[in-house]
Design a protein around this motif. Structure first.
Motif, PDB file in Angstrom:
ATOM      1  N   GLN A 183       0.749  -1.314  -0.111  1.00 17.92           N
ATOM      2  CA  GLN A 183      -0.076  -0.176  -0.086  1.00 17.92           C
ATOM      3  C   GLN A 183       0.837   1.302  -0.048  1.00 17.92           C
ATOM      4  OE1 GLN A 183      -3.228  -0.664  -0.790  1.00 17.92           O
ATOM      5  NE2 GLN A 183      -2.250  -2.672  -1.008  1.00 17.92           N
ATOM      6  N   VAL A 184       2.019   1.143   0.662  1.00 23.95           N
ATOM      7  CA  VAL A 184       2.907   2.347   0.613  1.00 23.95           C
ATOM      8  C   VAL A 184       3.283   2.609  -0.801  1.00 23.95           C
ATOM      9  CG1 VAL A 184       5.030   3.308   1.634  1.00 23.95           C
ATOM     10  CG2 VAL A 184       3.595   2.103   3.049  1.00 23.95           C
ATOM     11  N   LYS A 185       3.734   1.531  -1.492  1.00 26.46           N
ATOM     12  CA  LYS A 185       4.363   1.370  -2.736  1.00 26.46           C
ATOM     13  C   LYS A 185       3.109   1.980  -3.552  1.00 26.46           C
ATOM     14  CE  LYS A 185       5.600  -1.505  -6.570  1.00 26.46           C
ATOM     15  NZ  LYS A 185       5.854  -3.060  -6.774  1.00 26.46           N
ATOM     16  N   GLY A 187       1.184   4.249  -2.836  1.00 26.83           N
ATOM     17  CA  GLY A 187       0.896   5.929  -2.511  1.00 26.83           C
ATOM     18  C   GLY A 187       0.053   6.085  -1.250  1.00 26.83           C
ATOM     19  N   ALA A 188      -0.034   5.137  -0.313  1.00 32.66           N
ATOM     20  CA  ALA A 188      -0.924   5.195   0.721  1.00 32.66           C
ATOM     21  C   ALA A 188      -0.280   6.200   1.654  1.00 32.66           C
ATOM     22  CB  ALA A 188      -1.146   4.092   1.461  1.00 32.66           C
ATOM     23  N   ASP A 189      -1.234   7.048   2.183  1.00 32.86           N
ATOM     24  CA  ASP A 189      -0.738   8.077   3.372  1.00 32.86           C
ATOM     25  C   ASP A 189      -0.873   7.535   4.891  1.00 32.86           C
ATOM     26  OD1 ASP A 189      -0.816  10.610   1.530  1.00 32.86           O
ATOM     27  OD2 ASP A 189      -2.606   9.980   1.195  1.00 32.86           O
ATOM     28  N   LEU A 190      -1.592   6.429   4.826  1.00 34.58           N
ATOM     29  CA  LEU A 190      -1.732   5.779   6.316  1.00 34.58           C
ATOM     30  C   LEU A 190      -2.229   4.200   5.762  1.00 34.58           C
ATOM     31  CD1 LEU A 190      -5.353   6.089   7.267  1.00 34.58           C
ATOM     32  CD2 LEU A 190      -4.667   7.486   5.577  1.00 34.58           C
ATOM     33  N   ILE A 191      -2.382   3.622   6.995  1.00 34.63           N
ATOM     34  CA  ILE A 191      -2.615   2.089   6.910  1.00 34.63           C
ATOM     35  C   ILE A 191      -3.757   1.671   7.487  1.00 34.63           C
ATOM     36  CG2 ILE A 191      -1.702  -0.109   7.204  1.00 34.63           C
ATOM     37  CD1 ILE A 191      -0.238   0.891   4.619  1.00 34.63           C
ATOM     38  N   LYS A 192      -4.654   1.208   6.809  1.00 33.15           N
ATOM     39  CA  LYS A 192      -6.051   0.522   7.729  1.00 33.15           C
ATOM     40  C   LYS A 192      -5.817  -0.854   7.769  1.00 33.15           C
ATOM     41  CE  LYS A 192     -10.404   0.082   8.526  1.00 33.15           C
ATOM     42  NZ  LYS A 192     -11.592   0.688   7.888  1.00 33.15           N
ATOM     43  N   VAL A 193      -6.257  -1.222   8.834  1.00 31.89           N
ATOM     44  CA  VAL A 193      -6.160  -2.840   9.243  1.00 31.89           C
ATOM     45  C   VAL A 193      -7.549  -3.258  10.061  1.00 31.89           C
ATOM     46  CG1 VAL A 193      -4.977  -2.737  11.303  1.00 31.89           C
ATOM     47  CG2 VAL A 193      -4.688  -4.866  10.063  1.00 31.89           C
ATOM     48  N   MET A 194      -7.744  -4.297   9.711  1.00 35.42           N
ATOM     49  CA  MET A 194      -9.252  -4.858  10.043  1.00 35.42           C
ATOM     50  C   MET A 194      -8.606  -6.074  11.455  1.00 35.42           C
ATOM     51  SD  MET A 194     -11.340  -3.452   8.188  1.00 35.42           S
ATOM     52  CE  MET A 194     -12.140  -3.276   6.859  1.00 35.42           C
ATOM     53  N   ILE A 195      -8.999  -5.527  12.758  1.00 37.70           N
ATOM     54  CA  ILE A 195      -8.299  -6.409  13.638  1.00 37.70           C
ATOM     55  C   ILE A 195      -9.530  -7.245  14.413  1.00 37.70           C
ATOM     56  CG2 ILE A 195      -6.592  -5.033  14.065  1.00 37.70           C
ATOM     57  CD1 ILE A 195      -7.598  -4.240  16.721  1.00 37.70           C
ATOM     58  N   SER A 196     -10.777  -6.825  14.082  1.00 36.23           N
ATOM     59  CA  SER A 196     -11.731  -7.687  14.726  1.00 36.23           C
ATOM     60  C   SER A 196     -13.071  -7.900  13.585  1.00 36.23           C
ATOM     61  CB  SER A 196     -12.388  -7.009  15.863  1.00 36.23           C
ATOM     62  OG  SER A 196     -13.027  -5.813  15.533  1.00 36.23           O
ATOM     63  N   GLY A 197     -13.898  -8.575  13.898  1.00 40.67           N
ATOM     64  CA  GLY A 197     -15.244  -8.625  13.067  1.00 40.67           C
ATOM     65  C   GLY A 197     -16.007  -7.220  13.191  1.00 40.67           C
ATOM     66  N   THR A 222       5.946  -2.062  10.586  1.00 38.67           N
ATOM     67  CA  THR A 222       6.249  -1.521   9.257  1.00 38.67           C
ATOM     68  C   THR A 222       5.818  -0.395   8.745  1.00 38.67           C
ATOM     69  OG1 THR A 222       6.275  -4.055   8.919  1.00 38.67           O
ATOM     70  CG2 THR A 222       6.551  -2.636   6.891  1.00 38.67           C
ATOM     71  N   ALA A 223       4.547  -0.071   9.086  1.00 44.41           N
ATOM     72  CA  ALA A 223       4.116   1.223   8.767  1.00 44.41           C
ATOM     73  C   ALA A 223       4.885   2.363   9.430  1.00 44.41           C
ATOM     74  CB  ALA A 223       2.459   1.323   9.188  1.00 44.41           C
ATOM     75  N   ALA A 225       7.700   2.532  10.458  1.00 45.32           N
ATOM     76  CA  ALA A 225       8.973   2.717   9.694  1.00 45.32           C
ATOM     77  C   ALA A 225       9.194   3.503   8.529  1.00 45.32           C
ATOM     78  CB  ALA A 225       9.740   1.247   9.672  1.00 45.32           C
ATOM     79  N   TRP A 226       7.962   3.503   7.921  1.00 43.10           N
ATOM     80  CA  TRP A 226       7.658   4.063   6.666  1.00 43.10           C
ATOM     81  C   TRP A 226       7.054   5.323   6.762  1.00 43.10           C
ATOM     82  CZ3 TRP A 226       9.355   3.042   1.791  1.00 43.10           C
ATOM     83  CH2 TRP A 226      10.060   1.610   1.334  1.00 43.10           C
ATOM     84  N   GLY A 227       6.820   6.103   7.939  1.00 39.44           N
ATOM     85  CA  GLY A 227       6.276   7.197   8.401  1.00 39.44           C
ATOM     86  C   GLY A 227       4.791   7.290   8.440  1.00 39.44           C
ATOM     87  N   ARG A 228       4.132   5.939   8.320  1.00 38.32           N
ATOM     88  CA  ARG A 228       2.755   5.975   8.174  1.00 38.32           C
ATOM     89  C   ARG A 228       2.066   5.600   9.541  1.00 38.32           C
ATOM     90  NH1 ARG A 228       5.639   7.070   3.438  1.00 38.32           N
ATOM     91  NH2 ARG A 228       4.280   7.141   1.600  1.00 38.32           N
ATOM     92  N   ARG A 229       0.921   6.233   9.765  1.00 38.50           N
ATOM     93  CA  ARG A 229       0.223   5.977  11.012  1.00 38.50           C
ATOM     94  C   ARG A 229      -0.825   4.935  10.640  1.00 38.50           C
ATOM     95  NH1 ARG A 229      -1.369  11.309  14.305  1.00 38.50           N
ATOM     96  NH2 ARG A 229      -0.557   9.845  15.951  1.00 38.50           N
ATOM     97  N   VAL A 230      -1.177   4.229  11.580  1.00 37.96           N
ATOM     98  CA  VAL A 230      -1.951   2.962  11.364  1.00 37.96           C
ATOM     99  C   VAL A 230      -3.606   3.306  12.371  1.00 37.96           C
ATOM    100  CG1 VAL A 230      -2.266   0.449  11.808  1.00 37.96           C
ATOM    101  CG2 VAL A 230      -0.100   1.492  11.337  1.00 37.96           C
ATOM    102  N   THR A 231      -4.556   2.856  11.287  1.00 35.09           N
ATOM    103  CA  THR A 231      -5.883   3.063  12.113  1.00 35.09           C
ATOM    104  C   THR A 231      -6.517   1.451  11.808  1.00 35.09           C
ATOM    105  OG1 THR A 231      -7.904   4.091  12.353  1.00 35.09           O
ATOM    106  CG2 THR A 231      -7.096   3.794  10.024  1.00 35.09           C
ATOM    107  N   ALA A 232      -7.201   1.140  12.785  1.00 31.93           N
ATOM    108  CA  ALA A 232      -7.696  -0.114  12.867  1.00 31.93           C
ATOM    109  C   ALA A 232      -9.279  -0.383  12.991  1.00 31.93           C
ATOM    110  CB  ALA A 232      -7.168  -1.062  13.969  1.00 31.93           C
ATOM    111  N   HIS A 233      -9.943  -1.008  12.066  1.00 32.72           N
ATOM    112  CA  HIS A 233     -11.227  -1.239  12.363  1.00 32.72           C
ATOM    113  C   HIS A 233     -11.258  -2.253  13.774  1.00 32.72           C
ATOM    114  CE1 HIS A 233     -15.232  -3.212  11.374  1.00 32.72           C
ATOM    115  NE2 HIS A 233     -14.506  -4.164  12.037  1.00 32.72           N
TER     116      HIS A 233
END
Length: 420
Positions: A183-185, A187-197, A222-223, A225-233
């Protein structure tokens, strides 16, 4: 197009200026003026002073807002321009070919901008169409808000949203590291991850664990390290607690927070985008033909969701505007963005803090305060106007009647025109 749009220098007068700094003791400026040169604000101050500065510099147009309140445009932090929920409405979106989807998303972007939302954070979009849309908006080919995007959200195999092209299935720590980098490759500004249903997964529960600690740690490490913040569902307190300790930057929904977890979020600086609308929007679900099983799960979670939000507010968690519903969608007499902000205001934070949560707060999370979020020199001229004071009444945003983005007026209800 009106004459003021063709000029590169505009002075906006006839307005009281207020922004999210009101919660920090910066009062509204009555009878103020904003001088816009090109895309950015050149000066802000009392009307006579700003007009004198502009006259000294040369030719300019004047826009009189007739006593309106002028604020930064709203920032919606939970947006899906390619949203495809279970049901007939979502099936129609899923059936679109890439060209149709691009046009559909461009139309949504235009409507979003005209509704007064001048910046969005996309948190899962189909097939990376969001990146093409962002380029088109930045190039001036289509009207739309400024886009910060996560690209495709990361999910485990079979995880929440796995059956949509707005997610990427990953497994194991190495798999999720590759997912972040992909996603960084793109062009993502941040990372979104689903950690629950969640409420939209038929074969899961809101409390279903979907990532193990090593997988989530890999995402966050990893995010970052690439200067991206992470938000989680995320729904359940137990999983949110794990994520917060691992360095999670933001929680989406947070259906079942506890006092202890909320306190830890506040201590660690983990923000919450509560998306209160998603558990109280039967009218929207009916309009899209959302099946009964999802409606029951969503609406049934409503009371606990509201309690969770109140718990977060009481603990001092930073809460930010995000509708999950399309930002422009007409809902309960206004747009989804405004209705969400009203719920946030009415059930916890009050109108002044809601103004902050819909403007400066999100911009600070995005790391964009040099460009956005306040009515100050140097910022992009992304401005909206309404007839009531939003710092006193959040419902004032229902009356947005004028929108400027990057120094260009795109909506003027008094003149009776907009870009579409």
């Amino acid at each position: 197009m009106s004459e003021e749009n063709a000029r590169t220098s505009t002075v906006v007068v006839g307005c009281a200026i207020v922004d999210g700094r009101v919660v920090e003791g910066v009062p509204a400026l009555p009878d103020g003026a904003v001088w816009v040169r090109g895309e950015r604000i050149a000066a802000v101050g009392p009307r006579a002073e700003v007009l004198a500065q502009a006259r000294e510099a040369g030719d300019h147009a004047t826009v009189d807002l007739g006593g309106a309140y002028l604020t930064p445009g709203l920032v919606n932090m939970h947006t899906h321009l390619s949203l495809a929920l279970p049901g007939t409405g979502g099936d129609g979106v899923k059936a679109m070919n890439p060209h149709e989807l691009a046009l559909y998303m461009a139309d949504g972007a235009r409507r979003t901008l005209l509704s007064g939302v001048t910046t969005v954070r996309c948190v899962a979009e189909s097939n990376h169409a969001d990146f093409a849309l962002r380029r088109a908006i930045n190039a001036g080919r289509v009207p739309g808000p400024r886009i910060f995007t996560a690209g495709r959200a990361l999910v485990c195999t079979g995880g929440h949203g796995h059956d949509n092209p707005d997610t990427l299935e990953c497994d194991g720590a190495d798999g999720f590291r590759r997912g972040v980098r992909s996603q960084v490759k793109a062009g993502a500004d941040l990372i979104k991850v689903m950690i629950s249903g969640g409420i939209a997964g038929e074969h899961e529960r809101i409390t279903t664990r979907q990532l193990f600690p090593d997988e989530l740690a890999a995402v966050i490490e990893t995010a970052h390290a690439w200067g991206r913040r992470v938000t989680a569902h995320a729904g359940p307190a137990e999983l949110i607690a794990e994520a917060v300790e691992l360095g999670l930057d933001c929680v989406e929904h947070g259906y079942e927070l506890t006092e202890a977890v909320a306190a830890r979020m506040a201590e660690r600086g983990t923000a919450l985008v509560p998306t209160l609308l998603v558990t109280r929007c039967k009218e929207f679900f009916d309009e899209l033909g959302v099946p009964e099983w999802m409606q029951a799960r969503s609406l049934g979670a409503g009371p606990r969701h509201l309690d969770s939000y109140a718990t977060a507010v009481a603990a001092g968690v930073e809460v930010l505007l995000g509708s999950d519903m399309p930002p422009f969608w007409h809902f309960e007499g206004t747009t989804a963005s405004v209705r969400e902000l009203e719920y946030m205001s009415e059930t916890g934070i009050g109108p002044a803090r809601a103004l902050y949560a819909g403007t400066l707060g999100p911009v600070r999370w995005l790391g964009a305060t040099d460009d956005l979020g306040t009515v100050q020199p140097g910022r992009f001229a992304d401005l909206i106007a309404m007839d009531a004071d939003p710092a006193a009444h959040t419902s004032a945003f229902r009356g947005v009647r004028w929108v400027m983005t990057g120094g260009r007026v795109v909506r003027d209800d008094q003149a009776g025109w907009s870009v579409g």
